[in-house]
Design an enzyme around this catalytic site. Structure first.
Site, short mmCIF file in Angstrom:
data_model
loop_
_atom_site.label_atom_id
_atom_site.label_comp_id
_atom_site.label_asym_id
_atom_site.label_seq_id
_atom_site.Cartn_x
_atom_site.Cartn_y
_atom_site.Cartn_z
N SER A 1 0.87 -1.18 0.00
CA SER A 1 0.00 0.00 0.00
C SER A 1 0.91 1.23 0.00
O SER A 1 1.76 1.37 0.87
CB SER A 1 -0.87 -0.05 1.26
N LEU B 1 -2.45 2.20 -4.58
CA LEU B 1 -2.22 3.63 -4.39
C LEU B 1 -3.33 4.22 -3.54
O LEU B 1 -4.51 4.02 -3.84
CB LEU B 1 -2.18 4.36 -5.73
N LYS B 2 -2.96 4.96 -2.51
CA LYS B 2 -3.95 5.70 -1.74
C LYS B 2 -4.36 6.91 -2.57
O LYS B 2 -3.49 7.59 -3.15
CB LYS B 2 -3.33 6.15 -0.41
N ASP C 1 -7.16 2.91 -3.22
CA ASP C 1 -7.92 2.91 -1.96
C ASP C 1 -8.21 4.34 -1.56
O ASP C 1 -7.28 5.13 -1.35
CB ASP C 1 -7.12 2.20 -0.86
N ASN D 1 -10.29 5.23 1.11
CA ASN D 1 -10.62 5.38 2.55
C ASN D 1 -11.78 6.37 2.76
O ASN D 1 -11.67 7.31 3.55
CB ASN D 1 -9.39 5.80 3.37
N GLU E 1 -11.10 0.60 -3.85
CA GLU E 1 -11.44 0.24 -2.47
C GLU E 1 -12.10 1.41 -1.76
O GLU E 1 -11.56 2.52 -1.73
CB GLU E 1 -10.14 -0.18 -1.77
N ASP F 1 -13.97 -2.07 2.32
CA ASP F 1 -13.09 -2.27 3.47
C ASP F 1 -13.87 -1.81 4.71
O ASP F 1 -14.55 -2.61 5.37
CB ASP F 1 -11.79 -1.46 3.26
N LYS G 1 -10.20 -7.67 6.98
CA LYS G 1 -9.31 -7.25 8.07
C LYS G 1 -9.89 -7.84 9.35
O LYS G 1 -10.94 -7.39 9.83
CB LYS G 1 -9.28 -5.73 8.20
N GLY H 1 -4.34 -4.80 5.67
CA GLY H 1 -3.21 -4.59 6.56
C GLY H 1 -3.45 -3.36 7.41
O GLY H 1 -4.10 -2.41 6.97
#
Ligand code: NPQ
Ligand code: MG
Length: 375
Positions: free
Chosen positions: A135, A162-163, A188, A190, A213, A238, A262, A290
């Protein structure tokens, strides 16, 4: 077995480099560990809660309090404590999944060490090594990002994540895809976007990503299903997946085609295994997430990632992705894979001298004192 006591410990570990996501920058981790002391021996658990309640509502100080005053006391009166009973014993306490997961992990470790069985064998691991991804945080510039990604590709990682966040998405993804045309790539967010960003996120479709994600807030499961009608890239959830129930509902709604598992987020490895099994039945691939774990959490994650439906590389990176020195023997990449530990329980050994040297707080609580918290 019977619970005779517990040791809670907070350790500080600095990260090899700052890790930026849409919810903040991490430069070090403040990690809560729990060791259960039982009639059959000891077991380790790692709590993945962050220092601040920014990824989820849980945070390390809260997890420490709830473990000591509400969770561990519920296990002390049991004459025959088994890992498979922990979740139901802790069920009266709402939420606190990461705290519960750490305790269940410690009990399972104690139980399996006593039986001489590894986590991998217990979970039904079907491979001796697991494919690893990495990540990659938000960077200050695209050249910086390309240098970081290049180094990970060089190290052998089999997938890059990639964030992204609004203002750091299409351009960095295009740059990485142009430089590395073949590398399995995913992003991702978030929770950083809104459902009206659908047409913008659809611009990522041309980069042949494995998945997007968690683009939307965790409670917006239906909105993810609506987004999936606008974006061709598979959506992976997630933060939204907190149990086998929410996983089942999300799949049924069409909110995700892939799930990030997770164990900490769903209350433990046993609930995570149920999600794996549900996803197998529904034809939904899963991968191991993770949370910047130490060697303890990493050992359990790698073992679970060897289950059959973990068909995409996980965020189970090598120890040195995050830490100069791990508290166990380090997990080292071999041709982009990590070995599933084979020894009893977690199959790793804690370096106690090093652990003590990074411990900021420690409390050993015998069972009678834990039990007193309930009265
Ligand atoms: C994710 N992990 O998939 C998380 C986010 C994350 C490897 O990208 C402290 C506590 C730091 C929780 C950093 C990865 C964290 C954290 C990142 C969670 O969304
Ligand atoms: Mg994520």
């Amino acid at each position: 077995m019977r619970l005779q006591g517990a040791e809670l410990r907070r350790i500080r570990m600095s990260l090899v480099a700052p890790f930026e996501t849409s919810f903040g920058v991490q430069t070090e981790r403040d990690i809560l560990l729990v060791k259960v002391i039982t009639s059959d021996g000891e077991g380790w658990g790692e709590c993945v809660a962050g220092e601040e309640p920014t990824y989820s509502s849980e945070y390390v100080e809260g997890a420490q309090h709830v473990m000591l005053h509400h969770l561990l006391p519920r296990l002390v009166a049991q004459p025959e404590l088994a890992a498979t009973d922990v979740a139901s014993l802790l069920h009266p306490v709402h939420g606190h999944w990461m705290a519960k997961a750490a305790i269940e992990m410690a009990v399972l470790d104690a139980e399996l060490r006593a039986k001489g069985e590894s986590f991998g064998r217990y979970f039904g691991a079907v491979r001796p090594m697991v494919d690893c991804g990495v990540s990659v945080g938000i960077h200050r510039s695209i050249p910086d990002l390309l240098a970081t990604v290049g180094a990970y590709v060089e190290q052998g990682y089999r997938r890059i994540k990639l964030k992204i966040k609004p203002g750091w998405d299409v351009d960095p993804v295009r740059a990485v895809r142009e430089r590395f045309p073949q590398i399995p790539l995913q992003v991702d967010a978030n929770t950083a976007y809104t459902v009206s960003d659908g047409p913008h996120l659809a611009r990522l479709d041309e980069f042949d990503l494995l998945l997007i994600e968690q683009p939307l807030p965790e409670e917006q499961v239906l909105a993810h299903a609506q987004l999936a009608l606008v974006v061709r890239t598979p959506i992976c959830l997630d933060e939204s997946i907190t149990s086998v129930q929410t996983a089942s509902d999300a799949i049924e709604l069409g909110a995700c085609r892939i799930i990030n598992v997770k164990p900490g987020r769903v209350g433990g490895y046993l609930e995570a295994r149920r999600i794996h099994d549900l996803c197998t039945e529904r034809g939904v691939p899963v991968w191991m997430g993770g949370m910047l774990e130490t060697g303890l959490g990493r050992a359990a994650n790698v073992a679970m990632a060897a289950m059959p439906n973990f068909t995409l590389p996980g965020d189970t990176s090598a120890s040195d992705r995050y830490y100069h020195r791990d508290i166990t023997e380090p997990f080292v990449l071999h041709d982009g894979r990590l070995k599933v530990p084979e020894g009893p329980g977690l199959g790793v050994t804690v370096d106690m001298d090093y652990l003590d040297s990074i411990t900021s707080w420690r409390e050993v609580v015998p069972a009678d004192r834990l039990g007193a918290a309930l009265r």
